[in-house]
Write a protein that holds these residues in place. Structure first.
Motif, PDB file in Angstrom:
ATOM      1  N   ASN A 212      -7.525  75.669   0.992  1.00  0.00           N
ATOM      2  CA  ASN A 212      -7.199  74.209   2.112  1.00  0.00           C
ATOM      3  C   ASN A 212      -7.317  74.167   3.317  1.00  0.00           C
ATOM      4  O   ASN A 212      -7.409  72.895   4.428  1.00  0.00           O
ATOM      5  N   ILE A 213      -8.430  74.615   4.031  1.00  0.00           N
ATOM      6  CA  ILE A 213      -9.050  75.286   5.275  1.00  0.00           C
ATOM      7  C   ILE A 213     -10.266  74.236   5.329  1.00  0.00           C
ATOM      8  O   ILE A 213     -10.896  75.197   4.391  1.00  0.00           O
ATOM      9  N   ASN A 214      -9.799  73.577   5.790  1.00  0.00           N
ATOM     10  CA  ASN A 214     -12.254  72.850   5.613  1.00  0.00           C
ATOM     11  C   ASN A 214     -12.844  72.920   7.432  1.00  0.00           C
ATOM     12  O   ASN A 214     -12.064  72.144   8.351  1.00  0.00           O
ATOM     13  N   LEU A 215     -13.404  73.739   7.443  1.00  0.00           N
ATOM     14  CA  LEU A 215     -14.615  74.428   9.084  1.00  0.00           C
ATOM     15  C   LEU A 215     -15.280  73.578   9.014  1.00  0.00           C
ATOM     16  O   LEU A 215     -15.924  73.019   8.053  1.00  0.00           O
ATOM     17  N   ILE A 216     -15.397  72.814  10.550  1.00  0.00           N
ATOM     18  CA  ILE A 216     -16.592  71.488  10.749  1.00  0.00           C
ATOM     19  C   ILE A 216     -16.894  72.121  12.277  1.00  0.00           C
ATOM     20  O   ILE A 216     -16.259  72.438  13.272  1.00  0.00           O
ATOM     21  N   TYR A 217     -18.079  72.164  11.880  1.00  0.00           N
ATOM     22  CA  TYR A 217     -19.048  73.256  13.302  1.00  0.00           C
ATOM     23  C   TYR A 217     -19.534  71.994  14.030  1.00  0.00           C
ATOM     24  O   TYR A 217     -20.337  71.317  13.092  1.00  0.00           O
ATOM     25  N   ASN A 218     -19.342  72.325  15.359  1.00  0.00           N
ATOM     26  CA  ASN A 218     -20.084  71.374  16.380  1.00  0.00           C
ATOM     27  C   ASN A 218     -19.938  70.156  16.648  1.00  0.00           C
ATOM     28  O   ASN A 218     -21.611  69.232  15.843  1.00  0.00           O
ATOM     29  N   PRO A 219     -19.033  69.467  15.478  1.00  0.00           N
ATOM     30  CA  PRO A 219     -19.189  67.770  15.074  1.00  0.00           C
ATOM     31  C   PRO A 219     -19.584  66.804  16.225  1.00  0.00           C
ATOM     32  O   PRO A 219     -19.316  66.726  17.611  1.00  0.00           O
ATOM     33  N   ASP A 220     -20.408  65.958  15.540  1.00  0.00           N
ATOM     34  CA  ASP A 220     -20.641  65.106  17.035  1.00  0.00           C
ATOM     35  C   ASP A 220     -19.805  63.637  17.058  1.00  0.00           C
ATOM     36  O   ASP A 220     -18.795  64.131  16.613  1.00  0.00           O
ATOM     37  N   ALA A 221     -19.828  62.719  18.194  1.00  0.00           N
ATOM     38  CA  ALA A 221     -19.050  62.295  17.524  1.00  0.00           C
ATOM     39  C   ALA A 221     -18.666  61.374  16.819  1.00  0.00           C
ATOM     40  O   ALA A 221     -17.610  60.845  16.009  1.00  0.00           O
ATOM     41  N   GLU A 223     -19.046  62.221  13.466  1.00  0.00           N
ATOM     42  CA  GLU A 223     -18.193  62.803  12.825  1.00  0.00           C
ATOM     43  C   GLU A 223     -17.059  63.490  13.417  1.00  0.00           C
ATOM     44  O   GLU A 223     -15.565  63.484  12.161  1.00  0.00           O
ATOM     45  N   MET A 224     -16.181  63.462  14.669  1.00  0.00           N
ATOM     46  CA  MET A 224     -15.622  64.110  15.449  1.00  0.00           C
ATOM     47  C   MET A 224     -13.884  62.575  15.185  1.00  0.00           C
ATOM     48  O   MET A 224     -12.956  62.855  14.266  1.00  0.00           O
ATOM     49  N   LYS A 225     -15.080  61.087  14.769  1.00  0.00           N
ATOM     50  CA  LYS A 225     -14.012  59.631  14.978  1.00  0.00           C
ATOM     51  C   LYS A 225     -14.105  60.179  12.954  1.00  0.00           C
ATOM     52  O   LYS A 225     -12.929  59.794  12.723  1.00  0.00           O
ATOM     53  N   LYS A 226     -14.586  60.296  12.130  1.00  0.00           N
ATOM     54  CA  LYS A 226     -13.973  60.156  10.732  1.00  0.00           C
ATOM     55  C   LYS A 226     -13.292  61.220   9.732  1.00  0.00           C
ATOM     56  O   LYS A 226     -12.769  61.117   9.344  1.00  0.00           O
ATOM     57  N   ILE A 227     -13.064  62.809  11.111  1.00  0.00           N
ATOM     58  CA  ILE A 227     -12.465  63.457  10.905  1.00  0.00           C
ATOM     59  C   ILE A 227     -10.454  63.164  11.610  1.00  0.00           C
ATOM     60  O   ILE A 227      -9.886  63.062  10.307  1.00  0.00           O
ATOM     61  N   MET A 228     -10.881  62.076  12.661  1.00  0.00           N
ATOM     62  CA  MET A 228      -9.296  61.306  13.194  1.00  0.00           C
ATOM     63  C   MET A 228      -8.673  60.499  12.265  1.00  0.00           C
ATOM     64  O   MET A 228      -8.256  60.553  11.904  1.00  0.00           O
ATOM     65  N   LEU A 229     -10.486  60.107  11.305  1.00  0.00           N
ATOM     66  CA  LEU A 229      -9.404  59.026  11.069  1.00  0.00           C
ATOM     67  C   LEU A 229      -8.935  59.524   9.111  1.00  0.00           C
ATOM     68  O   LEU A 229      -8.035  58.066   8.825  1.00  0.00           O
ATOM     69  N   GLU A 230      -9.244  60.770   9.257  1.00  0.00           N
ATOM     70  CA  GLU A 230      -9.215  61.462   7.428  1.00  0.00           C
ATOM     71  C   GLU A 230      -7.788  61.668   7.622  1.00  0.00           C
ATOM     72  O   GLU A 230      -7.884  62.041   6.689  1.00  0.00           O
ATOM     73  N   SER A 231      -7.837  62.146   8.607  1.00  0.00           N
ATOM     74  CA  SER A 231      -6.238  62.663   8.851  1.00  0.00           C
ATOM     75  C   SER A 231      -4.754  62.366   9.941  1.00  0.00           C
ATOM     76  O   SER A 231      -5.053  60.885   9.887  1.00  0.00           O
ATOM     77  N   ASP A 232      -3.661  62.659   8.796  1.00  0.00           N
ATOM     78  CA  ASP A 232      -2.330  62.499   9.140  1.00  0.00           C
ATOM     79  C   ASP A 232      -2.143  62.684  10.497  1.00  0.00           C
ATOM     80  O   ASP A 232      -1.175  62.094  11.147  1.00  0.00           O
ATOM     81  N   ILE A 233      -2.212  63.852  11.122  1.00  0.00           N
ATOM     82  CA  ILE A 233      -2.055  64.127  12.099  1.00  0.00           C
ATOM     83  C   ILE A 233      -2.552  65.155  13.128  1.00  0.00           C
ATOM     84  O   ILE A 233      -3.680  65.962  12.083  1.00  0.00           O
ATOM     85  N   ALA A 234      -2.399  65.729  14.895  1.00  0.00           N
ATOM     86  CA  ALA A 234      -3.862  66.432  14.694  1.00  0.00           C
ATOM     87  C   ALA A 234      -2.990  67.083  15.768  1.00  0.00           C
ATOM     88  O   ALA A 234      -1.931  67.332  16.052  1.00  0.00           O
ATOM     89  N   ILE A 235      -3.372  68.494  15.826  1.00  0.00           N
ATOM     90  CA  ILE A 235      -2.869  69.369  17.103  1.00  0.00           C
ATOM     91  C   ILE A 235      -4.082  69.442  18.173  1.00  0.00           C
ATOM     92  O   ILE A 235      -4.903  70.252  17.207  1.00  0.00           O
ATOM     93  N   GLN A 240      -9.766  66.575  27.163  1.00  0.00           N
ATOM     94  CA  GLN A 240     -10.534  64.512  27.008  1.00  0.00           C
ATOM     95  C   GLN A 240     -10.021  63.706  25.489  1.00  0.00           C
ATOM     96  O   GLN A 240     -10.267  62.857  25.394  1.00  0.00           O
ATOM     97  N   THR A 241     -10.481  64.842  24.689  1.00  0.00           N
ATOM     98  CA  THR A 241      -9.964  64.706  23.482  1.00  0.00           C
ATOM     99  C   THR A 241      -8.535  63.653  23.235  1.00  0.00           C
ATOM    100  O   THR A 241      -8.564  62.893  22.733  1.00  0.00           O
ATOM    101  N   LEU A 242      -7.778  63.875  24.063  1.00  0.00           N
ATOM    102  CA  LEU A 242      -6.759  63.393  24.074  1.00  0.00           C
ATOM    103  C   LEU A 242      -6.931  61.515  23.750  1.00  0.00           C
ATOM    104  O   LEU A 242      -6.593  60.725  22.953  1.00  0.00           O
ATOM    105  N   TYR A 243      -7.239  61.290  24.415  1.00  0.00           N
ATOM    106  CA  TYR A 243      -8.035  59.403  24.829  1.00  0.00           C
ATOM    107  C   TYR A 243      -8.817  59.435  23.834  1.00  0.00           C
ATOM    108  O   TYR A 243      -8.083  57.714  23.352  1.00  0.00           O
ATOM    109  N   GLU A 244      -9.811  60.032  22.977  1.00  0.00           N
ATOM    110  CA  GLU A 244     -10.147  59.606  21.351  1.00  0.00           C
ATOM    111  C   GLU A 244      -9.382  59.515  21.106  1.00  0.00           C
ATOM    112  O   GLU A 244      -9.279  58.364  19.510  1.00  0.00           O
TER     113      GLU A 244
END
Length: 256
Positions: A212-221, A223-235, A240-244
């Motif tokens: 269940n571990i999905n490693l994403i290497y050096n995502p651009d903006a 890709e980062m947005k896509k990961i955030m939208l697909e996730s339910d919570i972040a750690i 600076q990422t907190l603002y995004e």
């Protein structure tokens, strides 16, 4: 005249300063203003700089090279924790409009504009001075263009995906520590893990052998947005990422 945006990025300093400077670069570009990123850093920064006007050199020691560029510029922006007060004073002499991005009233800045976009910016007692203009509020937060327009995020009743993001180098090894905890306590939770080129413990992370571990290497903006939208919570690291993350509306546990 060209606008210079002076900052640092790399294994030792991370990418936070460069990411918010890229936000400014994009905004200037959209307004038809030509700018150039002047970055004190290493190869880690180059992926973010692709397709942009930039120079990569140690402007802390190669000051004559920096000053030569400043002579052709009418405006310069500095976003740094490394630059000393002498450099700020020199920059303020060279350009008509000097801008200093600040987080914590780090220095007694010379003539110019002080920009603090943090949520606590208005609580800082900056010294009053007729030669300084302050823009201190999260109303001015610097977001990459990919994060300016975001649809409302649907919050699920039950979590099934967590995002982990601790910067480009994760010097404290938080990714591995948190992944071990999640693997033990939340086996079925899908883990979207952002990893950077500065990680020193990739073999250990890969060795966890969690399907269940999905490693994403050096995502651009994007890709980062896509990961955030697909996730339910972040750690996340509390940078600076907190603002995004806030812009997307992803519930987040921030580790200072």
């Amino acid at each position: 005249m060209e606008i210079l945006i002076i900052t640092e990025a790399g294994r030792d300093t991370g990418l936070g300063h460069l990411i918010r400077c890229i936000s400014l670069y994009q905004a200037f570009e959209e307004k038809g203003l030509e700018s150039r990123l002047i970055v004190n850093g290493d190869g880690i920064a180059e992926g973010l700089l692709k397709g942009k006007r930039y120079e990569l050199f140690d402007w802390l020691t190669e000051r004559d090279r920096l000053f030569s560029l400043l002579r052709e510029s009418g405006m310069a922006v500095i976003d740094s924790y490394l630059a000393d007060i002498t450099l700020y004073k020199e920059v303020s002499k060279f350009v008509e409009t000097p801008v200093y991005i600040d987080d914590n009233n780090r220095l007694d800045y010379p003539r110019g504009i002080i920009l603090n976009t943090n949520i606590y910016a208005e609580e800082i007692a900056y010294p009053e001075n007729k030669d300084k203009t302050y823009f201190c509020s999260s109303r001015y937060v610097l977001l990459r263009k990919e994060f300016r327009n975001v649809a409302d995020k649907k919050i699920k009743d039950k979590m099934d995906t967590v995002m982990l993001t601790f910067g480009s180098n994760d010097t404290r090894g938080l990714t591995l520590a948190v992944l071990k905890f999640l693997k033990d306590k939340y086996t079925e939770l899908r883990k979207n893990v952002v990893v950077g080129t500065g990680f020193q413990n990739m073999e250990e992370i890969k060795g966890l052998n969690d399907r269940n571990i999905n490693l994403i290497y050096n995502p651009d903006a994007k890709e980062m947005k896509k990961i955030m939208l697909e996730s339910d919570i972040a750690i996340s690291a509390a940078g600076q990422t907190l603002y995004e993350l806030a812009r997307v509306g992803l519930p987040t546990i921030g580790i200072c």
